[in-house]
Design an enzyme around this catalytic site. Structure first.
Site, PDB file in Angstrom:
ATOM      1  N   CYS A 184       0.813  -1.225   0.000  1.00 24.98           N
ATOM      2  CA  CYS A 184       0.000   0.000   0.000  1.00 24.98           C
ATOM      3  C   CYS A 184       0.846   1.274   0.000  1.00 24.98           C
ATOM      4  O   CYS A 184       0.338   2.346  -0.329  1.00 24.98           O
ATOM      5  CB  CYS A 184      -0.958   0.012   1.182  1.00 24.98           C
ATOM      6  SG  CYS A 184      -2.161  -1.310   1.082  1.00 24.98           S
ATOM      7  N   ASN A 218     -10.047  -0.160  -0.433  1.00 25.69           N
ATOM      8  CA  ASN A 218      -8.585  -0.070  -0.374  1.00 25.69           C
ATOM      9  C   ASN A 218      -8.020  -0.661  -1.660  1.00 25.69           C
ATOM     10  O   ASN A 218      -8.093  -1.868  -1.874  1.00 25.69           O
ATOM     11  CB  ASN A 218      -8.081  -0.835   0.855  1.00 25.69           C
ATOM     12  CG  ASN A 218      -6.567  -0.769   1.011  1.00 25.69           C
ATOM     13  OD1 ASN A 218      -5.848  -0.350   0.096  1.00 25.69           O
ATOM     14  ND2 ASN A 218      -6.074  -1.194   2.158  1.00 25.69           N
ATOM     15  N   HIS A 230      -3.384   7.454   1.778  1.00 26.70           N
ATOM     16  CA  HIS A 230      -3.750   6.100   1.349  1.00 26.70           C
ATOM     17  C   HIS A 230      -5.133   5.814   1.915  1.00 26.70           C
ATOM     18  O   HIS A 230      -5.427   6.133   3.065  1.00 26.70           O
ATOM     19  CB  HIS A 230      -2.728   5.093   1.879  1.00 26.70           C
ATOM     20  CG  HIS A 230      -3.159   3.671   1.680  1.00 26.70           C
ATOM     21  ND1 HIS A 230      -3.653   3.222   0.483  1.00 26.70           N
ATOM     22  CD2 HIS A 230      -3.192   2.604   2.516  1.00 26.70           C
ATOM     23  CE1 HIS A 230      -3.968   1.941   0.596  1.00 26.70           C
ATOM     24  NE2 HIS A 230      -3.704   1.544   1.819  1.00 26.70           N
TER      25      HIS A 230
HETATM   26  N1  ACO Z   1     -18.325  -8.117   9.192  1.00 29.09           N
HETATM   27  C1  ACO Z   1     -18.765  -8.285  10.450  1.00 29.09           C
HETATM   28  N2  ACO Z   1     -17.941  -8.446  11.504  1.00 29.09           N
HETATM   29  C2  ACO Z   1     -16.633  -8.428  11.264  1.00 29.09           C
HETATM   30  C3  ACO Z   1     -16.099  -8.284   9.972  1.00 29.09           C
HETATM   31  C4  ACO Z   1     -17.009  -8.111   8.910  1.00 29.09           C
HETATM   32  N3  ACO Z   1     -16.625  -7.925   7.629  1.00 29.09           N
HETATM   33  N4  ACO Z   1     -14.750  -8.285  10.035  1.00 29.09           N
HETATM   34  C5  ACO Z   1     -14.433  -8.458  11.328  1.00 29.09           C
HETATM   35  N5  ACO Z   1     -15.554  -8.552  12.071  1.00 29.09           N
HETATM   36  C6  ACO Z   1     -15.664  -8.743  13.519  1.00 29.09           C
HETATM   37  C7  ACO Z   1     -14.448  -9.395  14.103  1.00 29.09           C
HETATM   38  O1  ACO Z   1     -14.500 -10.800  13.973  1.00 29.09           O
HETATM   39  C8  ACO Z   1     -14.495  -8.919  15.540  1.00 29.09           C
HETATM   40  O2  ACO Z   1     -15.390  -9.732  16.239  1.00 29.09           O
HETATM   41  P1  ACO Z   1     -15.019 -10.200  17.745  1.00 29.09           P
HETATM   42  O3  ACO Z   1     -14.929  -8.916  18.536  1.00 29.09           O
HETATM   43  O4  ACO Z   1     -16.175 -11.064  18.099  1.00 29.09           O
HETATM   44  O5  ACO Z   1     -13.710 -10.901  17.638  1.00 29.09           O
HETATM   45  C9  ACO Z   1     -15.119  -7.531  15.436  1.00 29.09           C
HETATM   46  O6  ACO Z   1     -15.725  -7.460  14.140  1.00 29.09           O
HETATM   47  C10 ACO Z   1     -14.105  -6.410  15.569  1.00 29.09           C
HETATM   48  O7  ACO Z   1     -12.967  -6.731  14.763  1.00 29.09           O
HETATM   49  P2  ACO Z   1     -11.688  -5.804  14.712  1.00 29.09           P
HETATM   50  O8  ACO Z   1     -10.664  -6.454  13.845  1.00 29.09           O
HETATM   51  O9  ACO Z   1     -11.284  -5.398  16.086  1.00 29.09           O
HETATM   52  O10 ACO Z   1     -12.302  -4.540  13.971  1.00 29.09           O
HETATM   53  P3  ACO Z   1     -11.633  -3.157  13.719  1.00 29.09           P
HETATM   54  O11 ACO Z   1     -12.470  -2.136  14.298  1.00 29.09           O
HETATM   55  O12 ACO Z   1     -10.164  -3.164  14.052  1.00 29.09           O
HETATM   56  O13 ACO Z   1     -11.766  -3.030  12.131  1.00 29.09           O
HETATM   57  C11 ACO Z   1     -10.382  -3.288  10.167  1.00 29.09           C
HETATM   58  C12 ACO Z   1     -11.146  -3.980  11.299  1.00 29.09           C
HETATM   59  C13 ACO Z   1     -11.399  -2.570   9.292  1.00 29.09           C
HETATM   60  C14 ACO Z   1      -9.641  -4.326   9.345  1.00 29.09           C
HETATM   61  C15 ACO Z   1      -9.389  -2.278  10.756  1.00 29.09           C
HETATM   62  O14 ACO Z   1      -8.665  -2.877  11.806  1.00 29.09           O
HETATM   63  C16 ACO Z   1      -8.409  -1.730   9.751  1.00 29.09           C
HETATM   64  O15 ACO Z   1      -8.757  -0.990   8.854  1.00 29.09           O
HETATM   65  N6  ACO Z   1      -7.116  -2.041   9.912  1.00 29.09           N
HETATM   66  C17 ACO Z   1      -6.055  -1.514   9.098  1.00 29.09           C
HETATM   67  C18 ACO Z   1      -6.032  -2.059   7.699  1.00 29.09           C
HETATM   68  C19 ACO Z   1      -4.889  -1.415   6.953  1.00 29.09           C
HETATM   69  O16 ACO Z   1      -4.688  -0.215   6.982  1.00 29.09           O
HETATM   70  N7  ACO Z   1      -4.072  -2.222   6.304  1.00 29.09           N
HETATM   71  C20 ACO Z   1      -2.862  -1.690   5.713  1.00 29.09           C
HETATM   72  C21 ACO Z   1      -3.028  -1.336   4.349  1.00 29.09           C
HETATM   73  S1  ACO Z   1      -3.475  -2.705   3.366  1.00 29.09           S
HETATM   74  C22 ACO Z   1      -2.063  -3.254   2.485  1.00 29.09           C
HETATM   75  O17 ACO Z   1      -0.931  -2.890   2.713  1.00 29.09           O
HETATM   76  C23 ACO Z   1      -2.337  -4.325   1.465  1.00 29.09           C
END
Ligand code: ACO
Length: 326
Positions: A116, A283, A253
């Site tokens: 990314c 993304n 990004h």
């Molecule tokens: N639908 C419903 N529930 C979901 C989903 C979904 N699609 N995905 C996860 N959940 C659930 C999880 O299982 C978790 O449940 P639990 O509490 O029972 O375990 C709950 O939702 C919360 O999950 P978290 O992972 O804590 O959610 P968070 O608020 O952190 O959001 C996300 C997740 C969107 C992935 C976020 O952490 C994020 O954006 N992270 C950074 C991603 C990023 O920037 N990546 C780098 C760039 S990408 C690259 O380089 C290719």
């Protein structure tokens, strides 16, 4: 006199298929909702490449728009850099395919793989080629087909990514050597490979002999993102002799609206100064910054003379930022 890498043309391409969150909601066994995706990531829809549509084809389409925006032809370009983690083939590079697609038979072309952060890395490399006199006009592209490396049973990743391409042409121009110059004013790059397991694709040429699918510990990445992005932005602004108050547009990004708002809050800037496309594109990894920049130029928000900062973090971890005057 100083030589600056000045933006002279930009364009983007998005595949025609738009996938709203509702499609994921309807996928049996995935157990996700439009509401979860919107509130946790800010994403409402994304584009997916058609069957048989490749990263290089999208990159060529974006490049043609950038060339026409600049009023240039392919033979005016002497280097092509493509930032991608989803190439058509293991080799040759997507960049050489773009060269061929544009009908260029001179110059040189290569890919950059920094996930990314790829477009920020590509801008820094294009800038280095221009200021060192090795190239006069560089076509810098971010192009991805992340839909091809998704695990469609993993709701924590498959709802987040999209496909697309953006292209920017940078040209060597003489300048005063001050922060008022147009063009790239500073760059700042970082990586730390000890974070490999936070975000990777579980296949590859020399390990499994397969393409693999994306694996991500989203919560952990999130924790690193805001802090590292705010820090790199501070460094690149300082290198340019500028400060936050000078920024007209943040072009971040586009991974997650909460990362974007968190980072901008750390800068002390209002969201009105941020180009946000994550709701429409998801993304798109290395393509997200040039896509957002192109949207901002097309709709007239980004104007000549405006000061832009771009920042990104992704797999590696790799991260960085670039300060440029449009
Ligand atoms: N639908 C419903 N529930 C979901 C989903 C979904 N699609 N995905 C996860 N959940 C659930 C999880 O299982 C978790 O449940 P639990 O509490 O029972 O375990 C709950 O939702 C919360 O999950 P978290 O992972 O804590 O959610 P968070 O608020 O952190 O959001 C996300 C997740 C969107 C992935 C976020 O952490 C994020 O954006 N992270 C950074 C991603 C990023 O920037 N990546 C780098 C760039 S990408 C690259 O380089 C290719």
């Amino acid at each position: 006199m100083t030589i600056r890498a000045v933006p002279v043309g930009i364009g983007h391409y998005l595949p025609s298929r738009i996938v709203p969150n509702a499609e994921f909601e309807a996928m049996e066994g995935l157990e996700t909702t439009d509401e979860w995706i919107r509130t946790r990531s800010g994403i409402e829809r994304r584009h997916f490449a058609a069957e048989g549509e490749t990263t290089s084809q999208m990159a060529v389409a974006a490049a043609q728009k950038a060339l026409s925006h600049a009023g240039l032809s392919a033979n005016d370009i002497d280097a092509v850099i493509v930032a991608t983690s989803t190439p058509d083939l293991t080799f040759p590079s997507v960049a050489t395919m773009v060269q061929a697609g544009l009908g260029m038979t001179s110059g040189f072309a290569f890919d950059i793989q920094a996930v990314c952060a790829g477009f920020v890395y590509a801008l820094a490399n294009a800038n280095a080629l221009i200021v060192s006199g090795q190239a006069t006009r560089v076509l810098v592209i971010g192009a991805e087909t992340f839909s091809r490396i998704m695990d469609w049973t993993d709701r924590t990743t498959c709802v987040l990514f999209g496909d697309g391409a953006g292209a920017l042409i940078l040209e060597a121009q003489e300048a005063e050597g001050t922060s008022e110059d147009r063009g790239i004013l500073s760059t700042d790059l970082h990586s730390d490979g000890t974070f490999r397991d936070l975000l990777y694709v579980d296949g590859g040429v020399s390990s499994t002999g397969t393409t693999g699918v994306l694996r991500m510990q989203g919560r952990e990445i999130f924790r690193h993102a805001v802090e590292k992005l705010a820090k790199t932005a501070e460094i690149s602004l300082e290198k340019a002799g500028l400060n936050v108050a000078d920024i007209d547009w943040v072009v971040p990004h586009q991974a997650n609206i909460r990362i974007i708002t968190g980072t901008v809050k750390k800068f002390g800037l209002p969201m009105e100064k941020v180009i946000v496309t994550v709701q429409d594109h998801g993304n798109t990894s290395a393509a997200s910054i040039p896509l957002a920049m192109s949207v901002g130029v097309e709709d007239g928000r980004i104007q000549p003379g405006h000061l832009l900062i771009t920042e990104a973090i992704g797999g590696g971890l790799a991260w960085g930022s670039v300060v440029m005057r449009w």
